[in-house]
Design a protein around this motif. Structure first.
Motif, mmCIF file in Angstrom:
data_model
loop_
_atom_site.group_PDB
_atom_site.id
_atom_site.type_symbol
_atom_site.label_atom_id
_atom_site.label_comp_id
_atom_site.label_asym_id
_atom_site.label_seq_id
_atom_site.Cartn_x
_atom_site.Cartn_y
_atom_site.Cartn_z
ATOM 1 N N GLU A 43 0.846 -1.184 0.000
ATOM 2 C CA GLU A 43 0.000 0.000 0.000
ATOM 3 C C GLU A 43 0.881 1.234 0.000
ATOM 4 O O GLU A 43 2.052 1.183 0.403
ATOM 5 C CB GLU A 43 -0.919 0.007 1.228
ATOM 6 C CG GLU A 43 -0.190 0.045 2.552
ATOM 7 C CD GLU A 43 -1.123 -0.063 3.753
ATOM 8 O OE1 GLU A 43 -2.351 -0.019 3.555
ATOM 9 O OE2 GLU A 43 -0.617 -0.195 4.877
ATOM 10 N N LEU A 44 0.337 2.327 -0.471
ATOM 11 C CA LEU A 44 1.082 3.576 -0.456
ATOM 12 C C LEU A 44 1.324 3.998 0.990
ATOM 13 O O LEU A 44 0.411 3.960 1.816
ATOM 14 C CB LEU A 44 0.305 4.667 -1.199
ATOM 15 C CG LEU A 44 0.286 4.537 -2.723
ATOM 16 C CD1 LEU A 44 -0.786 5.437 -3.324
ATOM 17 C CD2 LEU A 44 1.651 4.872 -3.305
ATOM 18 N N GLU A 45 2.537 4.397 1.282
ATOM 19 C CA GLU A 45 2.868 4.824 2.636
ATOM 20 C C GLU A 45 2.227 6.170 2.941
ATOM 21 O O GLU A 45 1.734 6.880 2.062
ATOM 22 C CB GLU A 45 4.390 4.904 2.795
ATOM 23 C CG GLU A 45 5.064 3.543 2.730
ATOM 24 C CD GLU A 45 6.513 3.599 3.192
ATOM 25 O OE1 GLU A 45 6.786 3.121 4.298
ATOM 26 O OE2 GLU A 45 7.353 4.124 2.431
ATOM 27 N N GLU A 46 2.270 6.528 4.222
ATOM 28 C CA GLU A 46 1.705 7.794 4.661
ATOM 29 C C GLU A 46 2.412 8.964 3.968
ATOM 30 O O GLU A 46 3.589 8.866 3.619
ATOM 31 C CB GLU A 46 1.847 7.931 6.175
ATOM 32 C CG GLU A 46 0.950 7.007 6.956
ATOM 33 C CD GLU A 46 -0.522 7.275 6.679
ATOM 34 O OE1 GLU A 46 -0.945 8.442 6.780
ATOM 35 O OE2 GLU A 46 -1.245 6.329 6.367
ATOM 36 N N PRO A 47 1.696 10.087 3.764
ATOM 37 C CA PRO A 47 2.289 11.231 3.047
ATOM 38 C C PRO A 47 3.646 11.664 3.591
ATOM 39 O O PRO A 47 4.541 12.015 2.807
ATOM 40 C CB PRO A 47 1.232 12.321 3.219
ATOM 41 C CG PRO A 47 -0.056 11.572 3.347
ATOM 42 C CD PRO A 47 0.282 10.327 4.103
ATOM 43 N N ALA A 48 3.811 11.647 4.911
ATOM 44 C CA ALA A 48 5.073 12.115 5.497
ATOM 45 C C ALA A 48 6.251 11.244 5.085
ATOM 46 O O ALA A 48 7.405 11.689 5.120
ATOM 47 C CB ALA A 48 4.959 12.164 7.016
ATOM 48 N N LYS A 49 5.979 10.003 4.687
ATOM 49 C CA LYS A 49 7.050 9.102 4.251
ATOM 50 C C LYS A 49 7.283 9.160 2.748
ATOM 51 O O LYS A 49 8.154 8.476 2.228
ATOM 52 C CB LYS A 49 6.720 7.666 4.668
ATOM 53 C CG LYS A 49 6.739 7.446 6.172
ATOM 54 C CD LYS A 49 6.494 5.986 6.513
ATOM 55 C CE LYS A 49 6.565 5.756 8.025
ATOM 56 N NZ LYS A 49 6.332 4.339 8.384
ATOM 57 N N GLN A 50 6.488 9.980 2.069
ATOM 58 C CA GLN A 50 6.595 10.087 0.616
ATOM 59 C C GLN A 50 7.477 11.260 0.181
ATOM 60 O O GLN A 50 7.707 11.438 -1.020
ATOM 61 C CB GLN A 50 5.194 10.269 -0.005
ATOM 62 C CG GLN A 50 4.218 9.161 0.279
ATOM 63 C CD GLN A 50 4.487 7.907 -0.523
ATOM 64 O OE1 GLN A 50 5.463 7.823 -1.244
ATOM 65 N NE2 GLN A 50 3.620 6.913 -0.383
ATOM 66 N N PRO A 53 12.968 14.630 4.029
ATOM 67 C CA PRO A 53 12.885 14.968 5.461
ATOM 68 C C PRO A 53 12.491 16.419 5.710
ATOM 69 O O PRO A 53 11.793 16.716 6.681
ATOM 70 C CB PRO A 53 14.294 14.665 5.978
ATOM 71 C CG PRO A 53 14.805 13.604 5.053
ATOM 72 C CD PRO A 53 14.234 13.925 3.706
ATOM 73 N N ALA A 54 12.918 17.308 4.832
ATOM 74 C CA ALA A 54 12.612 18.732 5.027
ATOM 75 C C ALA A 54 11.121 19.019 4.921
ATOM 76 O O ALA A 54 10.626 20.004 5.466
ATOM 77 C CB ALA A 54 13.379 19.562 3.994
ATOM 78 N N LEU A 55 10.389 18.156 4.214
ATOM 79 C CA LEU A 55 8.955 18.380 4.008
ATOM 80 C C LEU A 55 8.079 17.501 4.888
ATOM 81 O O LEU A 55 6.851 17.568 4.824
ATOM 82 C CB LEU A 55 8.602 18.116 2.540
ATOM 83 C CG LEU A 55 9.256 19.025 1.496
ATOM 84 C CD1 LEU A 55 8.929 18.542 0.090
ATOM 85 C CD2 LEU A 55 8.801 20.463 1.681
ATOM 86 N N LYS A 56 8.714 16.676 5.727
ATOM 87 C CA LYS A 56 7.971 15.695 6.518
ATOM 88 C C LYS A 56 6.890 16.355 7.376
ATOM 89 O O LYS A 56 5.741 15.907 7.412
ATOM 90 C CB LYS A 56 8.929 14.907 7.403
ATOM 91 C CG LYS A 56 8.236 13.855 8.274
ATOM 92 C CD LYS A 56 9.234 13.071 9.109
ATOM 93 C CE LYS A 56 8.521 12.049 9.987
ATOM 94 N NZ LYS A 56 9.449 11.277 10.836
ATOM 95 N N GLU A 57 7.235 17.428 8.062
ATOM 96 C CA GLU A 57 6.273 18.075 8.967
ATOM 97 C C GLU A 57 5.079 18.620 8.200
ATOM 98 O O GLU A 57 3.937 18.517 8.652
ATOM 99 C CB GLU A 57 6.970 19.209 9.734
ATOM 100 C CG GLU A 57 6.078 19.819 10.799
ATOM 101 C CD GLU A 57 6.806 20.839 11.669
ATOM 102 O OE1 GLU A 57 6.134 21.603 12.367
ATOM 103 O OE2 GLU A 57 8.055 20.852 11.632
ATOM 104 N N GLN A 58 5.319 19.194 7.030
ATOM 105 C CA GLN A 58 4.214 19.732 6.231
ATOM 106 C C GLN A 58 3.239 18.631 5.824
ATOM 107 O O GLN A 58 2.018 18.821 5.872
ATOM 108 C CB GLN A 58 4.758 20.415 4.972
ATOM 109 C CG GLN A 58 3.643 20.908 4.032
ATOM 110 C CD GLN A 58 4.164 21.336 2.671
ATOM 111 O OE1 GLN A 58 5.364 21.570 2.506
ATOM 112 N NE2 GLN A 58 3.269 21.433 1.694
ATOM 113 N N ASN A 70 2.080 19.590 -3.287
ATOM 114 C CA ASN A 70 2.711 19.635 -4.604
ATOM 115 C C ASN A 70 2.941 18.186 -5.042
ATOM 116 O O ASN A 70 3.722 17.465 -4.424
ATOM 117 C CB ASN A 70 4.041 20.394 -4.522
ATOM 118 C CG ASN A 70 4.690 20.573 -5.877
ATOM 119 O OD1 ASN A 70 4.362 19.873 -6.834
ATOM 120 N ND2 ASN A 70 5.607 21.510 -5.961
ATOM 121 N N VAL A 71 2.254 17.760 -6.088
ATOM 122 C CA VAL A 71 2.328 16.366 -6.518
ATOM 123 C C VAL A 71 3.771 15.942 -6.783
ATOM 124 O O VAL A 71 4.150 14.786 -6.524
ATOM 125 C CB VAL A 71 1.452 16.130 -7.779
ATOM 126 C CG1 VAL A 71 1.570 14.696 -8.266
ATOM 127 C CG2 VAL A 71 0.003 16.448 -7.471
#
Length: 752
Positions: A43-50, A53-58, A70-71
């Motif tokens: 399954e697709l992982e959670e957004p933060a894992k996609q 690291p700099a964008l993880k919190e967002q 942003n796709v």
């Protein structure tokens, strides 16, 4: 080995084993090995894992300020669903090393889902060789053998239209989770902090909008009586003037009865002569077979839930008693028609149909064809039961047994009806000679034929001939009150959107099954024997979706069309994904404004949920100051930060715990961790430690039972004079989290 044949699940694996003569061996000069998935293994992982690291919190954030995404940030990573899936993947990968080609033998359903899950496996094991695809109509041995004779080379994944279609759908749906986050976040920020997930989606949102609009129309209905002069002849046929479309107030409909009486006295007081203007014999052929949605609409009236209908049909299909469930076909092939003709007498005897009514043994062109048919319409399968009770042996539970019988009965009668002769009737039109604007029309049945085998609704009733004379009288009427929304009504609404409707009958039924399941996080519709109503959460979700693109059926229709175009190589998948950003950007301000509508069904809570940024064990995070109905004081927070245990009162019960780092869907956060309670036992399961309930109901598990449970084995014990069998399973909770618990075999969450 020539072929590594990948089936979708264990039941399909067993069918192929039976058809080909073993799990491995030779078939038509080719060596093969069977393997199976169990639906999606990844399954697709959670957004933060996609993201980086700099964008993880967002991407962890539910804050509207962090959306739309942003796709191009997303890496579209997939991970195995659980350890069992990983083990299956490893087995498939190991066996593939000996293969010359992988043959995809997963379901070839209209959505392309079978193609997608197969390619997930193929990509995950790093396969670089030839890929073949077979397309059996069903899982019967003859169809499997027929499909094996003509495999299609789909080695180039980007030339596999079914995969591309499913790829676009899966990623679009993933991006649309932002709408659920936005709906929920806007509501909670406005003070509705206990609001559950308010999920929006390309099919569920239009469904909720249809239901909400109908409920509002019923609530706002104001009866407006009117009085109208009509003629009635001596055989009780009524003659009226035509009301033009969209004309709510024709001049001949009077709000005052006296005005209608004056019209009658002045212009229409003399008896009228009936003049028959048309009397023509007509024939009507059967329209087609039931799909899964129509089947559900009928069976729901008997008290069967959509979820039970869906699961029971699948089980009957796997046992060959019924045809493939998720078909989009409304016709059948010549071979399927001939099989029905051959089995007609046995099936008719089972379901109480008179075989003498089944005399139309030539295929009708509009119901039988051999081009552009994948599985054929829903119908009885290749295996005919000796009696209907035989069906109850393949399903679990008395209610499922009853449902199985009714599914087969309905499918059988629907299919057998196409072997009935045309319905013959006389179409009659008549008018009042002196006042020809007063007309009537009716049917006089002559030969019911196929309608005596199966009809959706009531049989046509005999009608007297048109009378000879008629008298005018004042009749009272009113603007029609909207009827309650039913499944029959809903599925017709969905089918009426555009040329092809919104999704297949199976897709519609599956979505309604989820929305009407009380155990689902998206329990938005209550189903009362086929009559639908919004639950409180459903009403809130519908109100949040008002005026949005995601709830607009026309937008959904275009989106379905775009995904079909991707499958036909008429559109680039990434072009379709860009539409998600347009939808989300458009809907954000509307969702925010729609929060004001929630006061219709919910109350703003007094105190907003408060969080405090803390540093604990060298890490920084936000601590929620609320736990249940308890609000942590500054002193309690200081104690927790010092690593101390504290006891608080939650919902009238004392709870002891301390601060700990927790993880939810890939997001790490500090939170209050309760200590093991008296009713819990700490165990080791699959290499990890868990606190689980010591008992099930009033049954306390013995040490011997715990040994088996921790090893992942089933146990059986006596409970209230019945044998209960079950094992430990990670059960999905309403808040989306999973919990290790004992689950009995009759529970819907139970898996082998």
């Amino acid at each position: 080995m020539d072929y590594l044949i990948l089936t979708e699940k264990n039941s399909a694996f067993n069918k192929y084993e039976e058809a080909l003569g073993g799990r491995s061996g030779m078939y038509e000069g080719k060596s093969y090995q069977l393997v199976h998935a169990r639906g999606h293994l990844l399954e697709l992982e959670e957004p933060a894992k996609q993201v980086s690291p700099a964008l993880k919190e967002q991407y962890q954030s539910w804050d509207p300020a962090d959306m739309p995404w942003n796709v191009s940030d997303l890496r579209w990573r997939k991970a195995t669903i659980d350890s069992g899936a990983k083990q299956l993947l490893n087995t498939i990968g190991s066996l593939s090393k000996e293969a010359k080609a992988i043959m995809i033998a997963t379901d070839n359903d209209p959505s392309g889902e079978g193609e997608l899950l197969a390619w997930e496996v193929i990509n995950a094991i790093g396969w670089q060789g030839q890929v073949l695809r077979i397309y059996p109509v069903d899982e019967s041995a003859p169809e499997i053998k027929k499909a094996m004779a003509k495999p299609k080379d789909v080695t180039n994944q980007q030339k596999d239209g079914d995969y591309l279609k499913a790829y676009a759908r899966q990623r679009w749906d993933y991006l649309s989770m932002q709408l659920a986050r936005l709906s929920t976040s806007y509501a909670r920020a406005a003070g509705y902090r206990s609001v559950p997930l308010l999920s929006q989606g390309r099919l569920k949102s239009p469904i909720l909008a249809f239901i909400n609009d109908r409920e509002e129309a019923i609530a706002n209905y104001v009866k407006k009586p009117f009085f109208e002069v009509k003629f009635k002849d001596n055989n009780d046929h009524v003659y009226a003037r035509k009301v033009e479309k969209d004309d709510d107030q024709p001049a001949f409909r009077h709000s005052d009865k006296a005005d209608a009486e004056d019209e009658l006295a002045a212009q229409l007081s003399e008896p009228g002569t009936v003049e028959v203007t048309k009397q023509e014999e007509k024939r009507q052929a059967p329209n087609g077979l039931l799909d899964l949605a129509k089947l559900d609409a009928v069976l729901s009236k008997q008290g069967f839930s959509s979820k039970l209908i869906q699961a029971t049909y699948q089980t009957l299909y796997e046992a060959d008693y019924v045809s493939y469930p998720r078909t989009e076909d409304r016709v059948m092939t010549t071979e399927q028609f001939n099989q029905l003709v051959d089995n007609r007498e046995a099936i008719a005897q089972l379901v109480g149909v008179d075989p003498d009514k089944l005399t139309h043994l030539e295929a009708r062109a509009k119901l039988v064809r051999d081009q552009n048919v994948a599985h054929g319409a829903n119908r009885p399968g290749s295996k005919v039961p000796s009696d209907l009770n035989e069906l109850t042996q393949v399903v679990k539970g008395a209610q499922a047994g009853k449902c199985a019988i009714e599914i087969y009965r309905l499918l059988a009668m629907s299919a057998l009806s196409i072997l009935g002769e045309d319905y013959v009737y006389v179409a009659v039109e008549a008018r009042i000679k002196e006042h020809p604007e007063f007309t009537t029309k009716f049917q006089q049945p002559k030969e019911l034929n196929f309608k005596e085998v199966y009809v959706d609704g009531d049989l046509p009733k005999d009608q007297l001939d048109a009378g000879t004379t008629a008298l005018a009288e004042v009749m009272e009427g009113a603007n029609p009150k909207p009827s309650k929304p039913t499944k029959t009504w809903l599925f017709k609404k969905l089918a009426s959107v555009g040329k092809y409707g919104l999704g297949t009958g199976a897709t519609q039924q599956s979505t309604v099954a989820q929305l009407t399941d009380p155990k689902s996080r998206m329990y938005y519709l209550k189903d009362t024997r086929g009559t639908l109503s919004l639950t409180p959460n459903g009403k809130m979700t519908a109100l949040m979706g008002k005026g949005t693109m995601i709830a607009d059926p026309e937008v959904t229709k275009d989106l379905f069309a775009d995904m079909d175009a991707v499958g036909r190589f008429k559109k680039n998948p990434n072009e379709v994904l860009k539409t998600s950003e347009a939808v989300i950007t458009h809907d954000m301000p509307i969702l925010e404004a729609n929060v004001a509508k929630l006061s219709q069904v919910a109350k703003v809570e007094d105190q907003p949920r408060e969080k405090r940024e803390i540093t604990f064990q060298g890490r920084t995070g936000k601590l929620s100051l609320d736990y249940g109905d308890h609000h942590f004081t500054d002193e309690e927070v200081d104690q927790l930060l010092a690593g101390e245990s504290i006891t608080i009162n939650v919902n009238g019960h004392p709870m002891t715990g301390k601060l700990a780092w927790k993880t939810y869907k890939g997001y790490d956060f500090p939170g209050f961790q309760t200590e093991q309670a008296d009713w819990q036992r700490q165990i080791t399961f699959k290499g990890k430690t868990y606190d689980v309930n010591k008992k099930w109901g009033t049954h306390n598990f013995t040490d011997a039972e715990w040994t088996k449970l921790e090893a992942g084995k089933e146990i059986t014990f006596e409970y209230k004079s019945k044998d209960i069998t079950g094992k430990l399973i990670f059960k999905k909770m309403d808040n989306g989290s999973t919990k290790l618990a004992f689950v009995p075999s009759f529970d819907p969450n139970y898996t082998k």
